[in-house]
Each structure stands twice: as C-alpha cells, then as structure tokens.
Design a protein around this motif. Structure first.
Motif, PDB file in Angstrom:
ATOM      1  N   ILE A  77       0.843  -1.205   0.000  1.00 51.68           N
ATOM      2  CA  ILE A  77       0.000   0.000   0.000  1.00 51.68           C
ATOM      3  C   ILE A  77       0.873   1.249   0.000  1.00 51.68           C
ATOM      4  O   ILE A  77       0.653   2.197  -0.763  1.00 51.68           O
ATOM      5  CB  ILE A  77      -0.942   0.016   1.220  1.00 51.68           C
ATOM      6  CG1 ILE A  77      -1.905  -1.173   1.159  1.00 51.68           C
ATOM      7  CG2 ILE A  77      -1.719   1.330   1.292  1.00 51.68           C
ATOM      8  CD1 ILE A  77      -2.700  -1.374   2.448  1.00 51.68           C
ATOM      9  N   GLY A  78       1.879   1.254   0.880  1.00 54.52           N
ATOM     10  CA  GLY A  78       2.757   2.412   0.984  1.00 54.52           C
ATOM     11  C   GLY A  78       3.527   2.675  -0.292  1.00 54.52           C
ATOM     12  O   GLY A  78       3.692   3.826  -0.708  1.00 54.52           O
ATOM     13  N   ALA A  79       4.005   1.604  -0.946  1.00 51.16           N
ATOM     14  CA  ALA A  79       4.754   1.775  -2.198  1.00 51.16           C
ATOM     15  C   ALA A  79       3.861   2.349  -3.291  1.00 51.16           C
ATOM     16  O   ALA A  79       4.277   3.236  -4.055  1.00 51.16           O
ATOM     17  CB  ALA A  79       5.337   0.438  -2.636  1.00 51.16           C
ATOM     18  N   ALA A  80       2.620   1.854  -3.367  1.00 50.76           N
ATOM     19  CA  ALA A  80       1.685   2.380  -4.369  1.00 50.76           C
ATOM     20  C   ALA A  80       1.348   3.836  -4.088  1.00 50.76           C
ATOM     21  O   ALA A  80       1.263   4.664  -5.008  1.00 50.76           O
ATOM     22  CB  ALA A  80       0.412   1.535  -4.381  1.00 50.76           C
ATOM     23  N   MET A  81       1.161   4.181  -2.809  1.00 49.93           N
ATOM     24  CA  MET A  81       0.894   5.575  -2.443  1.00 49.93           C
ATOM     25  C   MET A  81       2.117   6.451  -2.728  1.00 49.93           C
ATOM     26  O   MET A  81       1.995   7.588  -3.192  1.00 49.93           O
ATOM     27  CB  MET A  81       0.526   5.696  -0.963  1.00 49.93           C
ATOM     28  CG  MET A  81       0.220   7.119  -0.524  1.00 49.93           C
ATOM     29  SD  MET A  81       0.210   7.347   1.260  1.00 49.93           S
ATOM     30  CE  MET A  81      -1.193   6.365   1.733  1.00 49.93           C
ATOM     31  N   ALA A  82       3.305   5.922  -2.451  1.00 49.18           N
ATOM     32  CA  ALA A  82       4.539   6.689  -2.651  1.00 49.18           C
ATOM     33  C   ALA A  82       4.717   7.092  -4.106  1.00 49.18           C
ATOM     34  O   ALA A  82       5.178   8.198  -4.407  1.00 49.18           O
ATOM     35  CB  ALA A  82       5.734   5.875  -2.171  1.00 49.18           C
ATOM     36  N   GLU A  83       4.348   6.198  -5.016  1.00 52.54           N
ATOM     37  CA  GLU A  83       4.454   6.515  -6.436  1.00 52.54           C
ATOM     38  C   GLU A  83       3.553   7.690  -6.803  1.00 52.54           C
ATOM     39  O   GLU A  83       3.940   8.580  -7.563  1.00 52.54           O
ATOM     40  CB  GLU A  83       4.080   5.294  -7.273  1.00 52.54           C
ATOM     41  CG  GLU A  83       4.252   5.499  -8.767  1.00 52.54           C
ATOM     42  CD  GLU A  83       3.986   4.229  -9.553  1.00 52.54           C
ATOM     43  OE1 GLU A  83       4.869   3.815 -10.325  1.00 52.54           O
ATOM     44  OE2 GLU A  83       2.888   3.663  -9.400  1.00 52.54           O
ATOM     45  N   VAL A  84       2.355   7.702  -6.227  1.00 53.07           N
ATOM     46  CA  VAL A  84       1.435   8.813  -6.464  1.00 53.07           C
ATOM     47  C   VAL A  84       1.980  10.092  -5.827  1.00 53.07           C
ATOM     48  O   VAL A  84       1.892  11.184  -6.399  1.00 53.07           O
ATOM     49  CB  VAL A  84       0.033   8.483  -5.902  1.00 53.07           C
ATOM     50  CG1 VAL A  84      -0.900   9.689  -6.030  1.00 53.07           C
ATOM     51  CG2 VAL A  84      -0.562   7.284  -6.631  1.00 53.07           C
ATOM     52  N   ALA A  85       2.577   9.961  -4.630  1.00 45.87           N
ATOM     53  CA  ALA A  85       3.132  11.126  -3.933  1.00 45.87           C
ATOM     54  C   ALA A  85       4.256  11.773  -4.729  1.00 45.87           C
ATOM     55  O   ALA A  85       4.409  12.998  -4.725  1.00 45.87           O
ATOM     56  CB  ALA A  85       3.641  10.713  -2.554  1.00 45.87           C
ATOM     57  N   SER A  86       5.044  10.965  -5.422  1.00 42.32           N
ATOM     58  CA  SER A  86       6.132  11.509  -6.237  1.00 42.32           C
ATOM     59  C   SER A  86       5.597  12.321  -7.405  1.00 42.32           C
ATOM     60  O   SER A  86       6.206  13.311  -7.823  1.00 42.32           O
ATOM     61  CB  SER A  86       7.024  10.376  -6.749  1.00 42.32           C
ATOM     62  OG  SER A  86       8.100  10.883  -7.495  1.00 42.32           O
TER      63      SER A  86
END
Length: 513
Positions: free
Chosen positions: A89-98
C-alpha cells in the motif's frame, strides 16, 4: 523501485536533480503558490510517518486484543504478513506522492487521476481522509490518557481512573499538541526527530530488559501457540480478527505525503519517507512483539488484565522497571499524537485551499510570523475534542465515533491508487516510481484494503452486546451519508476538485516570501 525522470517537468529542467531540487517549480506547475516553509529534510519527512505509525503506541494499545484473537501465532506471523501488505500500500501511495507532492495528498491526487467526476472522487477521498485523521488524533490522545492513568494507579494505588478523568486528560493532551503545532515548522521538525530516537532507544531498552531480566521465558515453539477467546467458535475467524492488531498500528503514513509542501526534494523524499517508515516500523515492531510474547509468564493472567503489555513488564521486570518503561510508552504516544495532528492540519489547510470546507478562506490562511496554518491547527484540535467528548458519558459512544479512523484512512489510501491503475499508461510518474511493478503492486494494495476494511467492520467479539458491537460500519455509513447529502445539496456546484490559481508564472508571483 526506480527513480527515473519520465515526468515532463523533469525534462523541462534537464534531469532529476532539477525536478527534485526545484520544489517550488513543481508546486507552481500544479497551480499553487508556495505558502509554507520548506524546512523538512528527508529524515524529517520520514520521522513524521514513523512517529504516527509508532510501534510502541500501537502495539502496547492493541497487544491484549491480539492475545485473545489468535494469540502468539497471529501476533507474530500476522504482523509479518500484514506488514508486507501495508508495504505494498505504501509503495503504491509513494508513487502517487512523487507525481503530486502537495499537502492535499490523497484528495488532490484523486481529483487529478480521475477521468470523470473529478470533483466527486476528490470530495469523498478528502472527507474520508479528514475524518480518519481526526479520529486518529482523538484515539491516540485517549490512549495516552489511559496509559497516563495506568501509571498514576501504579504509583498511587488509591487512584481510581474514571471516564471523566480520561476525557479531561485527553483534552489537555490534545490542546498541548495544538500549542506545539502553533509555533514554527522547525519546532515540529525538531520534536519529530526527537520522537524517532525516543522510539528507537525506548525499543532497545524495553526489548533488552525483557531479554535479560525475566527469570522465565517461553520456549521457541510458543510462537505457534494459538488462542481464541473472542467468543466465536470458529478459530479461523478469531485468528483473522487478530490481524487487526497490525492494521491498527500501521495508520498515518500518509503524513509524509501531507508534508510534501514543507519538504525539500519532495518528489523523492516524500515517497521515501512513506516506504521507509513502513519498512522500519515492520522490523522494529516484530522485534518488540517477539520480546513481549516470549516474556509472558502466566498467559491467562496477562490476557485477562486491563493492560496486558504492562502486566508483562510487571511480572518480568518488577514494579520499578515497569513504571519507568511505561513512561517511555506514554512519551511515544504523546509524540504520535503530535505528529498525527501535524498531518491532520496540513490536510485541512490544503482541502480548504481548494474551497472544500466551510469557512475555507479562514482555515487555509498561514501565519506570517510562524509560517504555519495556525487556524487549521485549532480546527483540528476542536474537531478532535468533539470526538472525545462522548466518552464523558459512554466509552461505547466514543469507540463508535473513532472506529472510523482506520477504515476511513485506508479507504482514502485506496482511491488514488485505484484511479492511478485505471488511468493506465496515461499516468505520468514522478522521479520515484515502481516501474513495471507499479500495476501488480497497486492491485495487491487495493484488494488488500478492500478485504481488510470488510474485516474491520465485522463483529469482533461474542456475544454481541451494545458494548461489544462493532460500530465501524455505522460510523462509516454516517460519514458517507453526510458527505453525500452535502455533495448533492451544495458542494457539487461549487467544488470541482483541486483548483489552479493560475499559470506557473502567475502563481509564482503569489508566493509568500
């Protein structure tokens, strides 16, 4: 995971260093002027999410539930399995955050990633995020108040905690955290740095003493011991409920996303803050759980106590050490609430900036002296206190209100990830991205959020009474009903999702110097 520069903004400036260093240009390209001060370095951004996740606070608060819903087998192996899912979940969110490093975070990216009905997607995501964070601040303050009273009761045996005292202490805690957030971003950053070392050193001390001092430790095979004291005859169901211990702990890592506009090199440091906070919390949390599990002496006595982890400390270390380590846990809870409120405030600031809250002009203003959204701080404090207040009359009522915390947050996490997946190759990733792993990781994240959300809303104890009833689905339904009525009554005509304040050169002229 890769850090490539497929984003057009990077190409315009000649490479990754340009895009991640020129944070203001990235913000201007998204239509916003700079109003907040960028003083968060990579470690500071990591610290905000690591502190909100807060393994000491989360594990000490929910360990007793896990002892009765699956026991050591679920506490240990459930922690490992769910931690992996949360990292997805965090990795998928991190991609959006970038790709969208703004304080608006989840609701902003939902509005940008949706092909149709941008305003509606943004609206529901924002309100789920807002309510979830408010519930988190209230619940963390309440947990701190509960453990503060546990310490007082250990110190003075004549002290008897009451619901009224818990609510009053919670209010004092939240107001104190509001005062800390009222001052400069630098102060918050310093406190969050301290909190990381407080957590890590506290963890080392607690684990070391539990390894060295107790006269008895459980055998290696004890980790497979299974217990089902939930009242449900189905052991599988009881064990599944125990998975909630890990999910309860792993909330709030969107804090790194919300602090993007105050973080340098945000397109890289914010996503790294999200993933690193989850990874380090998973490892350190597993160590703490193993230390507690193997230090249990009398399982029935510990599981039936009002605060099982505290009872483990008392049985294994003695009253003096138990009280000292309880102070470490209380300190961790206070830091957790502070970071939670900081993240909550930035979400309010951004949501108001786009006109999605009543009195938006008021809540997104920034103090020229402290460069912080002071009014948004006190709105977050006021809303959190409003959630705590029902606890004056009924703990069940309070539980019903804050139960939406975890479900609301994780559903808000799922929306932008789902929309990014639906967008497919049209999505323009930022410098930090998952490359070819983006879609499989994203789908695993969305599916796990849906499954775990269903689990959160199922009955968690039997027999089902007014006190044991799981009010999460009612609380979630109430939030969605209010948001829907509000949307169709007025909001859909005035809120179309994240707004742009003009062209990059126009918004640059609006920067708060």
């Amino acid at each position: 995971m890769s850090e490539r520069t497929s984003n057009p903004r990077a190409k315009a400036r000649g490479g990754e260093d340009a895009v991640v260093l020129d944070d203001d240009a990235t913000l201007h390209a998204m239509g916003y002027p700079r109003k907040l001060t960028r003083r968060f370095q990579a470690f500071d951004n990591f610290a905000i999410s690591f502190t909100i996740i807060n393994i000491l606070s989360g594990i000490f608060s929910s360990f007793g539930y896990g002892m009765n819903a699956g026991g050591p087998r679920i506490l240990v192996f459930g922690w490992i399995g769910v931690s992996v899912m949360v990292l997805f979940i965090g990795a998928a969110m991190a991609e959006v955050a970038s790709a969208y490093p703004t304080s608006g975070a989840l609701y902003f990216s939902a509005g940008k990633l949706a092909k149709r009905h941008k305003g509606a997607w943004s609206w529901y995501t924002g309100w789920l995020n807002f309510v979830g964070q408010i519930g988190g601040t209230a619940a963390t303050g309440y947990a701190a108040a509960t453990f503060i009273q546990a310490f007082i009761a250990l110190q003075w045996s004549s002290y008897v905690p009451t619901a009224h005292q818990t609510v009053l202490i919670t209010a004092l805690v939240i107001v104190g955290q509001g005062l800390a957030n009222t001052y400069t971003v630098q102060l918050v950053a310093v406190l969050n740095r301290i909190s990381v070392w407080w957590l890590l050193i506290g963890l080392v001390v607690i684990v070391s003493t539990l390894i060295v001092m107790p006269d008895h430790h459980q055998s290696a095979s004890f980790v497979t011991h299974f217990v089902n004291n939930t009242g449900f005859s189905n052991g599988l169901y009881g064990g599944m409920l125990g998975l909630l211990v890990t999910s309860w702990t792993f909330t709030g890592f969107d804090g790194s996303f919300h602090m993007s506009e105050e973080t340098v090199r945000a397109t890289v440091n914010a996503p790294k803050g999200i993933t690193r906070s989850i990874g380090y919390s998973a490892i350190t949390g597993l160590i703490l759980i193993l230390a507690l599990v193997y230090s249990i002496s009398d399982y029935g006595k510990v599981a039936g106590s009002s605060a099982p982890p505290v009872q483990i400390l008392i049985d294994g270390l003695g009253m003096g050490w138990a009280k000292a380590l309880l102070l470490v846990v209380i300190g961790a809870m206070l830091f957790c609430g502070l970071a939670n409120l900081t993240s909550n405030t930035r979400q309010i600031f951004a949501f108001s900036r786009d006109g999605a809250m009543p009195g938006s002009r008021w809540w997104h203003s920034v103090s020229p002296r402290t460069r912080t959204p002071v009014k948004a701080v006190w709105l977050a404090v006021g809303c959190s206190l409003a959630l705590v207040l029902p606890g004056w009359w009924s703990h069940t009522a309070f539980t019903a209100i804050v139960s939406v915390n975890v479900v609301g947050l994780f559903l808000a996490y799922a929306v932008p990830v789902f929309l990014r997946l639906r967008l497919g190759d049209e999505f323009q990733p930022g410098p930090w991205n998952l490359g070819r792993w983006s879609k499989p990781i994203g789908w695993v994240a969305v599916i796990w959020i849906l499954l775990s959300s269903i689990l959160f809303m199922l009955p968690q104890a039997s027999p089902i009474t007014t006190d044991s009833f799981n009010y999460a689905p009612i609380a979630l339904a109430a939030v969605l009903l209010i948001a829907t009525i509000w949307w169709y009554a007025t909001a859909r005509r005035r809120f179309q999702g994240p707004i742009s304040y003009g062209r990059p050169d126009e918004v640059a002229a609006m920067d708060l110097i």
